[in-house]
Design an enzyme around this catalytic site. Structure first.
Site, PDB file in Angstrom:
ATOM      1  N   SER A 151      -4.176   2.251  -4.747  1.00 50.54           N
ATOM      2  CA  SER A 151      -3.013   2.896  -4.135  1.00 50.54           C
ATOM      3  C   SER A 151      -2.344   1.981  -3.127  1.00 50.54           C
ATOM      4  O   SER A 151      -1.151   2.123  -2.864  1.00 50.54           O
ATOM      5  CB  SER A 151      -3.416   4.152  -3.364  1.00 50.54           C
ATOM      6  OG  SER A 151      -4.394   4.873  -4.007  1.00 50.54           O
ATOM      7  N   GLU A 186       3.235   4.369 -11.314  1.00 52.20           N
ATOM      8  CA  GLU A 186       3.904   3.148 -10.853  1.00 52.20           C
ATOM      9  C   GLU A 186       3.245   1.983 -11.584  1.00 52.20           C
ATOM     10  O   GLU A 186       2.018   1.810 -11.512  1.00 52.20           O
ATOM     11  CB  GLU A 186       3.737   2.970  -9.341  1.00 52.20           C
ATOM     12  CG  GLU A 186       4.641   3.876  -8.525  1.00 52.20           C
ATOM     13  CD  GLU A 186       4.460   3.685  -7.020  1.00 52.20           C
ATOM     14  OE1 GLU A 186       5.460   3.519  -6.321  1.00 52.20           O
ATOM     15  OE2 GLU A 186       3.303   3.707  -6.551  1.00 52.20           O
ATOM     16  N   ASN A 245       4.209   5.377  -1.885  1.00 51.11           N
ATOM     17  CA  ASN A 245       3.425   5.585  -0.665  1.00 51.11           C
ATOM     18  C   ASN A 245       3.991   4.822   0.524  1.00 51.11           C
ATOM     19  O   ASN A 245       3.825   5.233   1.665  1.00 51.11           O
ATOM     20  CB  ASN A 245       1.961   5.189  -0.899  1.00 51.11           C
ATOM     21  CG  ASN A 245       1.234   6.250  -1.710  1.00 51.11           C
ATOM     22  OD1 ASN A 245       1.702   7.392  -1.817  1.00 51.11           O
ATOM     23  ND2 ASN A 245       0.107   5.894  -2.290  1.00 51.11           N
TER      24      ASN A 245
END
Ligand code: NAD
Length: 693
Positions: free
Chosen positions: A406, A439, A477
């Site tokens: 992430s 993504e 994010n």
């Protein structure tokens, strides 16, 4: 060379066969000549004494998926051309048969409704999906459909927006027969006596107050912005009291208003952006489709990713370090499949076949035959680097190695291998078997072929892949962090979690930031903040979420976060947390003040937009629409607002720039440092939309 004609005409005995040939979906294009072509054909049929029936069909996969919205993007009056076509069909002195197959949607179905007979091939789908674009069927659909099949089923189709299969359409009376090809034509000719249905159009539809009341109540309960669904009900109600002409005029007025509404513009942008996003030219081509897959790590994400792969019919080897974790992962996948059985989406046999697509393994050697390996182990750079070094030795030289990290540096992971060109990020969202967004992270060395193969895999499993450059947090994010930063400062300055969440939820976010973090797990952000405190010491955070974690309140998973979760899911305000926040403000010397909802919305959104602009400036996102698609599909951004960058254009970049300049002089003003990308756009009088190409 002459452009191929979008409507062809052929005489077959008594039948004038009119074929729409406007690939790929036979859009009823005005500019492209489809509408004029059909009108000419109908006129020709009427004037030719040797023609007894006019039959309209579509070539290719579909009858027609409807109007081409670009024809009337800013000119509602253009829709009158379609209305003329439908009136010409309905008023034709020769019977008109619609011979349907494939998708029959929107304007395509309105055309069929205007015809005198409808025959559909088995397996066709008939629907009115206009509400999904914030519109209603504006070519007579709201008037003809309830007259033909009754108010309740008409409302179900137009408000639900879901197509019905031809078999159901026959039961509803939406079509007259279920036949295809020559049989359909023969049937239509034999039923010349069906002429006369047109007379039924002049009478209003039978009233059904109960259905109208039930739908109104249901819509009032839903939290949607500027919904076109209310207008659909009004139009259908009008169809039960007004004659056809007055009903059509009523519908026309509502359609024009919706077409120019912000909500419909946002939904249309969302729709087209999603279609454009995967079509970014990446230069390379996937050399061959990925045939065998492995996922390493069977935790929350690894098991979710494996479940998504098998749901698309792909077989996968699931590799874990420990037996217990492997067994837990396998049972999570089985539970996801069983949920589909319970919902009636899968038969028991299909479920068993799907479960059999997963091969569990505890040694990395099982990755030796995979074309693509997706890593989903702990979020720790050294753990991942060592795993990638091992994978590099074990996997076939041509295999692609993808990481689901992430926040970690994809290049640092790639450099642990001898094949950095064949390393990419595949950042799935949780729960990975449900969320459509991925993504696709392009590292510094990632080759075009690797990117193309990764995107192709994402597409193959029915998800939306958005290309992101490599940076901390990628696109989604990284922007979310700035949004959260403002939300937490608002807590320090005078707001409480319930107010921040309610303000943003009323504005349209699916879930406010505090509830979102309670759902995601406060501990994830905690470890990221600890790392950032070292790597980005100049970007201070509010300590409030850390204080929450110190109390062991990690969100839903521990039954408490910003809120209490007595039943495990429903948030309940906890006065102890409100008191903790007020005390914290005192300790850091901030005098709490009343904060208006408008300030909450403005600060949180401007933070998103500002970071989005920086991401564009750095080339991390190729286009504003890529950011929009990520926010619409991964972060619960309201589709009616089109995404943060589309919304920025709507409120005006000059307005945003002056708001940022004002906030720069306030508390923690560094967060609003100059944003040259927005400043340049403002100076040029440009918009984000202009950059979408
Ligand atoms: P998790 O702790 O649930 O699962 C990690 C699993 O990997 C564990 O079962 C562990 O036993 C296994 N593992 C560790 N080292 C291994 C090795 N060498 N070989 C095989 N298995 C190994 O973690 P998670 O939430 O599934 O996250 C996994 C990755 O996905 C992380 O990089 C995380 O940042 C990322 N991610 C998480 C989320 C989320 O919401 N949880 C969302 C997107 C991405």
């Amino acid at each position: 060379m002459l452009a191929p004609t979008p409507v062809t005409i052929e005489k077959r005995g008594l039948v004038l066969l009119v074929t729409i040939a406007n690939p790929p979906v036979n859009a009823l294009s005005i500019g492209g000549g489809v509408v004029a072509g059909i009108i000419d054909a109908v006129n020709m049929g009427e004037g030719d004494p040797s023609v007894a029936v006019i039959a309209i069909r579509g070539s290719g996969r579909d009858f027609s998926c409807g109007a081409d919205i670009r024809d009337f993007e800013n000119a509602p009056e253009e829709v009158d051309r379609l209305r003329e076509l439908f009136s010409a069909i309905s008023a034709s002195r020769k019977p008109v048969a619609a011979i349907l197959h494939g998708n029959v949607l929107g304007g395509g179905l309105e055309l069929a409704l205007a015809a005198h007979v409808r025959v559909a091939a088995p397996g066709s789908l008939l629907g009115m999906p206009e509400v999904n674009l914030g519109l209603l069927p504006g070519g007579g659909g709201t008037q003809r459909l309830p007259r033909l099949i009754g108010v309740e089923p008409a409302l179900d189709m137009m408000i639900g927006g879901m197509p019905v299969p031809a078999e159901r359409a026959l039961e509803l009376g939406l079509i007259d027969a279920l036949l295809e090809n020559e049989e359909a034509l023969e049937w239509a000719v034999a039923r010349l006596d069906m002429r006369g249905k047109g007379d039924g159009e002049s009478r209003p539809a039978a009233a059904d107050e109960a259905a109208i009341k039930a739908w109104r109540a249901q819509i009032a309960r839903r939290r949607t912005l500027g919904s076109a669904r209310e207008d659909v009900i009004d139009c259908v109600e009008a169809a039960t009291t007004l004659d056809m002409e007055a009903g059509l005029a009523f519908e026309r007025e509502r359609f024009s208003r919706l077409l120019l509404s912000d909500a419909s513009r946002g939904l249309r942008h969302a729709f087209f952006a999603e279609r454009k996003v995967g079509r970014l030219p990446v230069g390379g081509q996937a050399l061959r489709p990925v045939a065998s897959l492995a996922v390493v790590g069977a935790g929350t994400m690894g098991s979710g990713i494996a479940a998504a792969l098998v749901a698309a019919g792909l077989s996968v080897t699931l590799v874990e370090a420990q037996d217990a974790a492997l067994a837990a992962g396998i049972s999570r996948i089985a539970a996801a499949i069983d949920r589909d059985v319970a919902k009636g989406r899968l038969t028991l046999d299909q479920a068993a076949a799907r479960k059999a697509l997963v091969t569990p393994a505890t040694g990395l050697d099982a990755c030796g035959t995979a074309d693509l390996v997706i890593e989903a182990v702990f979020e720790d750079l050294e753990v991942k680097r060592s795993l990638f070094a091992d994978l590099d030795r074990i996997a076939a030289p041509s295999a692609i190695l993808a990481t689901n990290t992430s926040t970690l540096d994809v290049d640092a992971i790639a450099q642990a291998t001898g094949r950095p060109d064949r390393v990419a990020g595949l950042h799935f969202f949780s729960p990975a078997n449900v969320m459509r967004l991925v993504e696709v992270v392009r590292g510094g060395a990632t080759s075009d072929e690797t990117l193309a193969a990764s995107l192709a895999l994402v597409r193959r499993i029915g998800k939306i892949g958005v290309i992101a450059g490599n940076c901390d947090g990628f696109i989604g994010n990284r922007i979310f962090e700035e949004y959260l930063r403002q939300a937490y400062w608002l807590l320090e300055e005078g707001a409480l979690p319930a107010q921040v969440d309610a303000a943003l939820e009323r504005w349209g976010m699916a879930m406010g930031p505090c509830r979102t973090m309670d759902l995601a797990g406060q501990d994830i952000g905690w470890s990221i903040r600890k790392r950032r405190a070292i790597t980005q010491p100049d970007r201070p955070y509010s300590k409030i979420p850390d204080l929450l974690c110190d109390m062991g309140r990690f969100g839903q998973k521990t039954g408490a976060g910003y809120y209490l979760y007595p039943d495990g899911r429903t948030a309940q305000v906890d006065p102890a947390i409100d008191a903790m926040i007020v005390k914290h403000s005192g300790e850091i010397g901030v005098a709490r003040r009343a904060i208006a909802d408008e300030e909450i919305i403005e600060r949180c959104l401007f933070a998103m937009i500002g970071e989005g602009a920086k991401i564009l400036a750095e080339g991390i996102a190729a286009r504003p629409l890529d950011i929009d698609v990520i926010y619409l599909n991964g972060y619960g951004f309201p589709a009616e607002r089109g995404g943060p960058m589309f919304h920025a254009d709507r409120i005006g970049l000059a307005h945003i720039m002056s708001g940022m300049a004002r906030m720069k002089g306030e508390r923690e003003g560094w967060a609003w440092a100059d944003n040259p990308f927005i400043q340049t756009l403002v100076a040029r009088g440009d918009t984000f939309s202009a950059l979408n190409g």
